[in-house]
Design an enzyme around this catalytic site. Structure first.
Site, PDB file in Angstrom:
ATOM      1  CE  LYS A 113      93.047  40.150 -57.264  1.00 55.26           C
ATOM      2  NZ  LYS A 113      92.760  41.586 -57.449  1.00 55.26           N
ATOM      3  N   PRO A 114      88.802  41.605 -54.815  1.00 54.17           N
ATOM      4  CG  PRO A 114      89.249  43.227 -53.179  1.00 54.17           C
ATOM      5  CD  PRO A 114      89.327  41.737 -53.454  1.00 54.17           C
ATOM      6  CB  ALA A 115      89.313  45.798 -59.178  1.00 54.21           C
ATOM      7  N   GLY A 161      83.276  41.648 -65.049  1.00 55.74           N
ATOM      8  CA  GLY A 161      84.439  42.254 -65.690  1.00 55.74           C
ATOM      9  C   GLY A 161      84.358  42.082 -67.193  1.00 55.74           C
ATOM     10  CB  SER A 162      86.870  42.534 -69.810  1.00 58.46           C
ATOM     11  OG  SER A 162      87.805  41.493 -69.592  1.00 58.46           O
ATOM     12  CD  GLU A 220      81.990  47.091 -71.887  1.00 56.91           C
ATOM     13  OE1 GLU A 220      83.050  46.539 -71.582  1.00 56.91           O
ATOM     14  OE2 GLU A 220      81.012  47.161 -71.132  1.00 56.91           O
ATOM     15  CB  CYS A 265      78.693  46.496 -67.841  1.00 57.99           C
ATOM     16  SG  CYS A 265      80.209  46.046 -67.053  1.00 57.99           S
ATOM     17  CD  GLU A 303      77.553  42.874 -65.141  1.00 56.11           C
ATOM     18  OE1 GLU A 303      77.937  43.232 -66.279  1.00 56.11           O
ATOM     19  OE2 GLU A 303      77.662  43.570 -64.128  1.00 56.11           O
ATOM     20  CG  LEU A 304      81.214  38.214 -69.093  1.00 52.25           C
ATOM     21  CD1 LEU A 304      81.455  37.115 -70.107  1.00 52.25           C
ATOM     22  CD2 LEU A 304      82.376  38.301 -68.110  1.00 52.25           C
TER      23      LEU A 304
HETATM   24  C1  SIN Z   1      78.375  47.292 -64.122  1.00 57.65           C
HETATM   25  O1  SIN Z   1      78.774  48.243 -64.752  1.00 57.65           O
HETATM   26  O2  SIN Z   1      78.974  46.219 -64.166  1.00 57.65           O
HETATM   27  C2  SIN Z   1      77.160  47.347 -63.238  1.00 57.65           C
HETATM   28  C3  SIN Z   1      76.315  48.511 -63.433  1.00 57.65           C
HETATM   29  C4  SIN Z   1      75.043  48.472 -62.628  1.00 57.65           C
HETATM   30  O3  SIN Z   1      74.887  47.649 -61.714  1.00 57.65           O
HETATM   31  O4  SIN Z   1      74.171  49.276 -62.923  1.00 57.65           O
END
Ligand code: SIN
Length: 487
Positions: free
Chosen positions: A181-183, A235-236, A391, A291, A257-258
């Site tokens: 599911k892409p954004a 995501g968040s 963030e 992130c 990966e938050l």
């Molecule tokens: C991300 O912002 O979630 C990934 C950034 C990256 O892979 O360097």
């Protein structure tokens, strides 16, 4: 509407079982260009029924895909990698118009995403097991690794190509099938990648892509459907926490990966030019919407003035505008809400006593159009400003002064996040201290760019679980089975 004939890879329908499908309801949703608000395409708005169907076809396709030899899977992934690079320019243009990042960065993201496909094409052949010495002479201990099965992937808008490739490639290498599911802001890059995956020979049902506005409904089905054995989400942290709860019922495996709140620390012995180059790269990549972006700047008192002057000089070289125009280095933010959030964080810091050290002027041609925010440097930011706790996801750097190593290590670790950190120093002793003391999954020493396919990307604390990329990256997509053979 974009001239679709310029983009042969542009797809607007869902990709299920190797077919391009409209939503059952025939509904569509608009995908717009954040640089000017133009409609790019109307995309199929799928929901729960299509998600359930995609999961069912993935379950049928997965065992056949897993039965292929590792080398066969590797060869197909390799063909996909080649095709992505052959279409790098077109993929980058699609990425820029839907996401906003400058074309040069988009070209870089396509190469970055492709690198994960190439890497895991190789790793597919290295999913080794083990033979372990047994305590008993009439037993043999064997360990094999098997694909987890059907994987759900939920990907963000900030890296619409690379984050999907980083999940699809290890999953497919391990023998899994994926429902992704892409954004909803950026489904076009995902659909274009799927078109190339099909051309590369990835069988029907192994990759399914579900564009849709109702993320909660699609995510609800992906996390509650017992056929799905694993979820990978970028995501968040707030959404990650909900997904953990939703996956608890079936005890699904999860890679998360938050959010991050990366500290960027410049010590008194640092090479300031290197630190400024790193600060620009880390802070302003994707207009600050990553992130791992530097989020809190801690600068030693003795070099604070010099560093800020050099940083301002470098920031003056940044050029804000529509990412398709040449020479642009800072594109728009993804949405009006994103701009308003950055405005509020800056206002809070100013109220707390921060000063504006530099703020670019937005070019009249873009002012009022699109979702732009000018690169901004704040000085003397209070340590407890919201800017240092949340963030920012925008092109704003706020400098905080510090005096001692102990003090700054305390500041760095005083965060619920632990994704990336950056430190600039010439001292080997200090590098050792920081490497051991800093609480984050990734640490850049004298560099502001740490992401690549060879390295394990991921966080600790509330920044997530698991690692993506590197030889560790495939572990999240395999089950370990121990077989005790008796004789
Ligand atoms: C991300 O912002 O979630 C990934 C950034 C990256 O892979 O360097």
């Amino acid at each position: 509407m974009a001239n679709l004939s310029n983009f042969p890879l542009l797809r607007t329908r869902a990709f299920i079982n190797g077919n391009w499908c409209d939503a059952d309801s025939a509904a569509t949703f608009p995908v717009t260009n954040p640089a000017n608000g133009d409609l790019i395409a109307s995309v199929a708005d799928v929901g729960v029924a299509e998600t359930r169907r995609a999961i069912a076809v993935a379950a049928q396709a997965q065992p056949l895909w897993a039965q292929k030899t590792a080398k066969e899977r590797s060869n197909i992934l390799r063909r996909w990698f080649d095709l992505v690079l052959q279409h790098q320019d077109e993929l980058a243009q699609i990425l820029t118009i839907e996401q906003g990042k400058p074309l040069a960065e988009a070209i870089g993201e396509i190469a970055y995403g492709a690198a994960y496909i190439e890497w895991f094409a190789e790793e597919a052949k290295r999913v080794y097991g083990d033979v372990i010495p047994s305590a008993s002479p009439d037993q043999r201990i064997i360990v094999i690794k098997q694909p987890v099965g059907v994987v759900a992937a939920i990907t963000p808008w900030n890296f619409p190509c690379a984050m999907l490739a980083r999940k699809l490639a290890p999953a497919l290498a391990a023998g899994c099938a994926v429902v992704a599911k892409p954004a909803s802001e950026t489904p076009l890059s995902a659909l274009a990648l799927a078109a190339l995956a099909q051309e590369a020979g990835i069988p029907a049902g192994v990759i399914n892509i579900l564009p849709g506005k109702d993320s909660a409904a699609i995510g609800g089905e992906l996390t509650s459907n017992p056929i799905v054995r694993k979820l990978s989400f970028t995501g968040s942290t707030a959404v990650g926490k909900q997904l953990i709860q939703q996956c608890a019922n079936d005890v699904k495996r999860i890679t998360l990966e938050l959010g991050g709140n990366a500290p960027f620390v410049v010590f008194d012995d640092a090479d300031l030019d290197t630190a400024v180059t790193g600060a620009i790269a880390s802070k302003f990549r994707n207009a600050g919407q990553t992130c791992v972006c530097a989020n809190r700047f801690y600068i030693h008192r003795s070099i604070y003035k010099q560093f800020s002057e050099k940083l301002i000089a470098a920031m003056k070289q940044l050029s804000v505008g529509n990412g398709v125009d040449s020479g642009i280095t800072i594109g728009p933010l993804i949405s009006k809400n994103a701009v308003e959030k950055v405005q509020a964080l800056v206002a809070d810091a100013l109220e707390g006593g921060a000063r504006i050290g530099y703020q670019a002027e937005l070019n009249k041609a873009i002012n009022g159009q699109g979702h732009f925010y000018p690169p901004t440097l704040l000085l003397d930011v209070p340590r407890n400003a919201k800017l240092n706790q949340q963030e920012i996801f925008g092109p704003v750097a706020g400098l905080v002064v510090f005096d001692t190593d102990e003090e700054v290590i305390g500041l760095i670790n005083n965060s619920e996040f632990g994704l990336a950190s950056y430190c600039y120093t010439a001292s080997a002793k200090r590098i050792k201290l920081l490497s051991e003391a800093i609480e984050s999954g990734m640490l850049g020493i004298n560099t502001g760019l740490i992401s690549n396919e060879m390295a394990p990307f991921g966080g600790i604390k509330q920044s997530g679980w698991g690692r993506e990329g590197s030889h560790y990256g495939i572990d999240d997509y395999v089950n370990i089975k121990y077989i005790c053979e008796g004789f």
